[in-house]
Motif scaffolding. Structure first.
Motif, PDB file in Angstrom:
ATOM      1  N   MET A 217      39.241  46.427  29.185  1.00  0.00           N
ATOM      2  CA  MET A 217      38.389  46.197  30.356  1.00  0.00           C
ATOM      3  C   MET A 217      38.169  47.497  31.120  1.00  0.00           C
ATOM      4  O   MET A 217      37.066  47.751  31.628  1.00  0.00           O
ATOM      5  CB  MET A 217      38.981  45.100  31.234  1.00  0.00           C
ATOM      6  N   ASN A 218      39.196  48.346  31.211  1.00  0.00           N
ATOM      7  CA  ASN A 218      39.017  49.666  31.818  1.00  0.00           C
ATOM      8  C   ASN A 218      37.982  50.471  31.044  1.00  0.00           C
ATOM      9  O   ASN A 218      37.101  51.122  31.635  1.00  0.00           O
ATOM     10  CB  ASN A 218      40.336  50.437  31.820  1.00  0.00           C
ATOM     11  N   GLN A 219      38.065  50.448  29.722  1.00  0.00           N
ATOM     12  CA  GLN A 219      37.134  51.216  28.895  1.00  0.00           C
ATOM     13  C   GLN A 219      35.701  50.712  29.037  1.00  0.00           C
ATOM     14  O   GLN A 219      34.750  51.493  29.044  1.00  0.00           O
ATOM     15  CB  GLN A 219      37.566  51.137  27.424  1.00  0.00           C
ATOM     16  N   LEU A 220      35.552  49.396  29.140  1.00  0.00           N
ATOM     17  CA  LEU A 220      34.227  48.797  29.254  1.00  0.00           C
ATOM     18  C   LEU A 220      33.610  48.988  30.634  1.00  0.00           C
ATOM     19  O   LEU A 220      32.388  48.983  30.785  1.00  0.00           O
ATOM     20  CB  LEU A 220      34.303  47.296  28.952  1.00  0.00           C
ATOM     21  N   GLY A 221      34.454  49.155  31.637  1.00  0.00           N
ATOM     22  CA  GLY A 221      33.959  49.150  33.002  1.00  0.00           C
ATOM     23  C   GLY A 221      33.787  47.736  33.514  1.00  0.00           C
ATOM     24  O   GLY A 221      32.769  47.384  34.110  1.00  0.00           O
ATOM     25  N   MET A 222      34.801  46.900  33.259  1.00  0.00           N
ATOM     26  CA  MET A 222      34.780  45.498  33.671  1.00  0.00           C
ATOM     27  C   MET A 222      35.851  45.290  34.734  1.00  0.00           C
ATOM     28  O   MET A 222      37.002  45.681  34.547  1.00  0.00           O
ATOM     29  CB  MET A 222      35.038  44.597  32.459  1.00  0.00           C
ATOM     30  N   ALA A 223      35.484  44.689  35.846  1.00  0.00           N
ATOM     31  CA  ALA A 223      36.428  44.484  36.945  1.00  0.00           C
ATOM     32  C   ALA A 223      37.460  43.424  36.586  1.00  0.00           C
ATOM     33  O   ALA A 223      37.125  42.373  36.045  1.00  0.00           O
ATOM     34  CB  ALA A 223      35.680  44.083  38.212  1.00  0.00           C
ATOM     35  N   ILE A 224      38.722  43.701  36.905  1.00  0.00           N
ATOM     36  CA  ILE A 224      39.831  42.781  36.660  1.00  0.00           C
ATOM     37  C   ILE A 224      40.196  42.111  37.974  1.00  0.00           C
ATOM     38  O   ILE A 224      40.377  42.776  38.993  1.00  0.00           O
ATOM     39  CB  ILE A 224      41.050  43.536  36.110  1.00  0.00           C
ATOM     40  N   ASP A 225      40.340  40.787  37.929  1.00  0.00           N
ATOM     41  CA  ASP A 225      40.647  39.994  39.124  1.00  0.00           C
ATOM     42  C   ASP A 225      42.044  39.394  39.009  1.00  0.00           C
ATOM     43  O   ASP A 225      42.417  38.848  37.972  1.00  0.00           O
ATOM     44  CB  ASP A 225      39.608  38.894  39.297  1.00  0.00           C
ATOM     45  N   LEU A 226      42.814  39.471  40.098  1.00  0.00           N
ATOM     46  CA  LEU A 226      44.184  38.955  40.143  1.00  0.00           C
ATOM     47  C   LEU A 226      44.325  37.674  40.964  1.00  0.00           C
ATOM     48  O   LEU A 226      45.443  37.222  41.197  1.00  0.00           O
ATOM     49  CB  LEU A 226      45.118  40.019  40.746  1.00  0.00           C
ATOM     50  N   SER A 227      43.223  37.074  41.377  1.00  0.00           N
ATOM     51  CA  SER A 227      43.286  35.980  42.351  1.00  0.00           C
ATOM     52  C   SER A 227      44.167  34.822  41.908  1.00  0.00           C
ATOM     53  O   SER A 227      44.896  34.245  42.707  1.00  0.00           O
ATOM     54  CB  SER A 227      41.876  35.465  42.655  1.00  0.00           C
ATOM     55  N   HIS A 228      44.110  34.452  40.624  1.00  0.00           N
ATOM     56  CA  HIS A 228      44.864  33.303  40.135  1.00  0.00           C
ATOM     57  C   HIS A 228      46.029  33.711  39.235  1.00  0.00           C
ATOM     58  O   HIS A 228      46.646  32.851  38.602  1.00  0.00           O
ATOM     59  CB  HIS A 228      43.938  32.345  39.380  1.00  0.00           C
ATOM     60  N   ALA A 229      46.341  34.992  39.171  1.00  0.00           N
ATOM     61  CA  ALA A 229      47.454  35.471  38.356  1.00  0.00           C
ATOM     62  C   ALA A 229      48.773  35.284  39.090  1.00  0.00           C
ATOM     63  O   ALA A 229      48.826  35.262  40.324  1.00  0.00           O
ATOM     64  CB  ALA A 229      47.256  36.944  38.004  1.00  0.00           C
ATOM     65  N   GLY A 230      49.860  35.153  38.327  1.00  0.00           N
ATOM     66  CA  GLY A 230      51.188  35.138  38.915  1.00  0.00           C
ATOM     67  C   GLY A 230      51.543  36.501  39.480  1.00  0.00           C
ATOM     68  O   GLY A 230      50.945  37.528  39.126  1.00  0.00           O
ATOM     69  N   ASP A 231      52.550  36.533  40.334  1.00  0.00           N
ATOM     70  CA  ASP A 231      52.909  37.778  41.022  1.00  0.00           C
ATOM     71  C   ASP A 231      53.359  38.859  40.047  1.00  0.00           C
ATOM     72  O   ASP A 231      52.966  40.024  40.166  1.00  0.00           O
ATOM     73  CB  ASP A 231      54.014  37.512  42.038  1.00  0.00           C
ATOM     74  N   ARG A 232      54.230  38.502  39.086  1.00  0.00           N
ATOM     75  CA  ARG A 232      54.721  39.498  38.131  1.00  0.00           C
ATOM     76  C   ARG A 232      53.571  40.034  37.279  1.00  0.00           C
ATOM     77  O   ARG A 232      53.471  41.239  37.038  1.00  0.00           O
ATOM     78  CB  ARG A 232      55.785  38.871  37.234  1.00  0.00           C
ATOM     79  N   THR A 233      52.707  39.132  36.833  1.00  0.00           N
ATOM     80  CA  THR A 233      51.557  39.556  36.036  1.00  0.00           C
ATOM     81  C   THR A 233      50.647  40.464  36.852  1.00  0.00           C
ATOM     82  O   THR A 233      50.157  41.485  36.355  1.00  0.00           O
ATOM     83  CB  THR A 233      50.783  38.330  35.520  1.00  0.00           C
ATOM     84  N   ALA A 234      50.418  40.124  38.108  1.00  0.00           N
ATOM     85  CA  ALA A 234      49.566  40.950  38.967  1.00  0.00           C
ATOM     86  C   ALA A 234      50.137  42.358  39.114  1.00  0.00           C
ATOM     87  O   ALA A 234      49.404  43.357  39.005  1.00  0.00           O
ATOM     88  CB  ALA A 234      49.413  40.289  40.337  1.00  0.00           C
ATOM     89  N   LEU A 235      51.427  42.453  39.330  1.00  0.00           N
ATOM     90  CA  LEU A 235      52.056  43.768  39.486  1.00  0.00           C
ATOM     91  C   LEU A 235      51.999  44.552  38.180  1.00  0.00           C
ATOM     92  O   LEU A 235      51.799  45.774  38.183  1.00  0.00           O
ATOM     93  CB  LEU A 235      53.495  43.608  39.966  1.00  0.00           C
ATOM     94  N   ASP A 236      52.153  43.874  37.050  1.00  0.00           N
ATOM     95  CA  ASP A 236      52.034  44.550  35.755  1.00  0.00           C
ATOM     96  C   ASP A 236      50.629  45.098  35.550  1.00  0.00           C
ATOM     97  O   ASP A 236      50.451  46.221  35.051  1.00  0.00           O
ATOM     98  CB  ASP A 236      52.376  43.584  34.618  1.00  0.00           C
ATOM     99  N   VAL A 237      49.607  44.311  35.899  1.00  0.00           N
ATOM    100  CA  VAL A 237      48.228  44.781  35.765  1.00  0.00           C
ATOM    101  C   VAL A 237      48.017  46.035  36.614  1.00  0.00           C
ATOM    102  O   VAL A 237      47.415  47.024  36.161  1.00  0.00           O
ATOM    103  CB  VAL A 237      47.227  43.684  36.171  1.00  0.00           C
ATOM    104  N   LEU A 238      48.514  46.009  37.833  1.00  0.00           N
ATOM    105  CA  LEU A 238      48.361  47.155  38.719  1.00  0.00           C
ATOM    106  C   LEU A 238      49.051  48.391  38.146  1.00  0.00           C
ATOM    107  O   LEU A 238      48.589  49.522  38.323  1.00  0.00           O
ATOM    108  CB  LEU A 238      48.912  46.834  40.104  1.00  0.00           C
TER     109      LEU A 238
END
Length: 407
Positions: A217-238
């Motif tokens: 998604m970074n390579q494509l230029g696609m925005a990633i949304d964390l609204s419905h992700a769990g806290d641990r998953t959100a922190l991992d994405v960040l």
């Protein structure tokens, strides 16, 4: 307030209802409820109108379709049709120049998320409707948003709330990008092959596939949304993402303790990454201790909490609203998908049938602007939160430099 270029088109008016497709009685997109009065003076109203006209106005998350008149009776049939009436008239009065439209509601038939074929159908039906009118622009860039503002039109950006539909096929992200999708959530409340959702008691974090998906998604230029992700998953994405990350529609758990709200650590992490949070207004989400009856004041309590936490340059709005009975939709979805949690779960609060002042996509950004004017925010601050911040962050994501290579 009416956008000058809207000429009255109604969804699928090029077809014959009852012959070419099944017609539903749709909720009105204008005047379903009386206008909400914030008690502004004539001078304040004029200032709010000027700010909405002069500045680019962006919603990070909405569902600008007209719900069936009785969603509790008609939801299943309405979903299966995947031919949803767009709220063109209401949107023309919204002051918005751009909205991330989270597609898939016409295809949502399972708790785990939307299926690939169904979402492609829903996306194609929406775009077919757009092709027969001249008000909405299919937007895929910041340039498209600026053009919509200059022409008095509306830029609609396609997004999806969850990535379950890619299953284990990373290249499906490329397909979606090629079809115009510019924003995807990692997980829609339940876990999927990428990571954990906010409903899980134990969030295992971003999977190996999820890390590959974030990189793609970074390579494509696609925005990633964390609204419905769990806290641990959100922190991992960040931690993994090279690009800014969005929380398109949520509020602060430090103000209202439910899993649907985000903890300070995730909100700060998003700002530190150069992203932002869009403040939610769906019924019984952004409630606050000071305003336990969910109204625009409750929503703006979350806005001010986040501004105090990370700074006004990292906050905007993602109201997450429909045209029609949103609470009826919630009840029907909870019954259909067998969800155990009750609508309006969390700390005790007064139940409402709609969020006064932020009930639909046509009134949310104008009323947020009025509220900010009434509460003494400067022109520059208001311009930033109603669209300037979103324009900056989306530009950095869509047009950034983290491109190339293979997943």
């Amino acid at each position: 307030m009416t956008t000058r270029s809207y000429t009255g088109y109604r969804s699928f008016s090029y077809l014959e209802p009852g012959v070419d497709y099944r017609e539903f009685e749709a909720a009105p997109d204008v005047d379903r409820l009386p206008p909400f009065d914030l008690g502004l003076t004539a001078e304040q109203e004029a200032r709010a109108s000027r700010l909405l006209t002069e500045n680019i106005v962006v919603s990070l998350h909405d569902h600008p379709v007209r719900l069936p008149a009785d969603p509790e009776k008609e939801l299943s049939a309405w979903n299966r049709e995947a031919r949803l009436a767009y709220g063109y008239d209401g949107l023309s009065r919204s002051g918005m120049d751009a909205v991330i439209d989270n597609l898939g509601w016409g295809a949502c038939e399972s708790r785990s998320g939307w299926k690939w074929d169904d979402v492609i159908t829903d996306l194609g039906m929406r775009y077919c409707d757009f092709a027969h009118q001249d008000y909405v622009i299919r937007a895929e860039s910041v340039g498209d948003i600026r053009r919509a503002h200059a022409e008095g039109r509306l830029a609609v950006i396609a997004g999806l709330e969850g990535a379950a539909l890619i299953e284990n096929e990373i290249d499906r992200l490329d397909v979606l990008h090629g079809l115009g999708v510019r924003q995807i959530g990692i997980a829609y409340s339940d876990s999927n092959s990428l990571g954990g959702g906010l409903r899980e008691q134990r969030d295992g974090g971003l999977t190996a596939l999820g890390r590959r998906a974030v990189r793609r998604m970074n390579q494509l230029g696609m925005a990633i949304d964390l609204s419905h992700a769990g806290d641990r998953t959100a922190l991992d994405v960040l931690d993994v993402s090279d690009s800014p990350v969005l929380i398109t529609h949520a509020g602060a758990r430090g103000l209202w303790a439910t899993p649907r709200m985000k903890p300070d650590e995730v909100i700060r992490g998003c700002a530190d990454k150069g992203g932002m949070i869009g403040i939610e207004a769906a019924p019984h989400t952004t409630v606050s201790p000071a305003h336990p009856r969910h109204t625009i004041d409750s929503v703006m309590d979350h806005f001010e909490y986040c501004v105090d936490l990370v700074g006004i340059e990292y906050v905007g709005f993602g109201p997450d609203t429909f045209f029609g009975d949103h609470m009826g939709l919630h009840r029907a979805m909870s019954e259909k998908l067998g969800l155990k949690e009750a609508v309006g779960s969390g700390p005790a609060h007064e139940q409402v049938d709609h969020v006064a002042g932020m009930e639909n996509p046509g009134e949310c950004l104008p009323n947020a602007t009025r509220w900010l004017v009434k509460h003494g925010y400067s022109d520059a601050e208001i311009a930033a939160v109603i669209g300037g911040n979103a324009l900056r962050v989306l530009g950095n994501i869509w047009e950034g430099t983290s491109r190339g290579g293979a997943a």
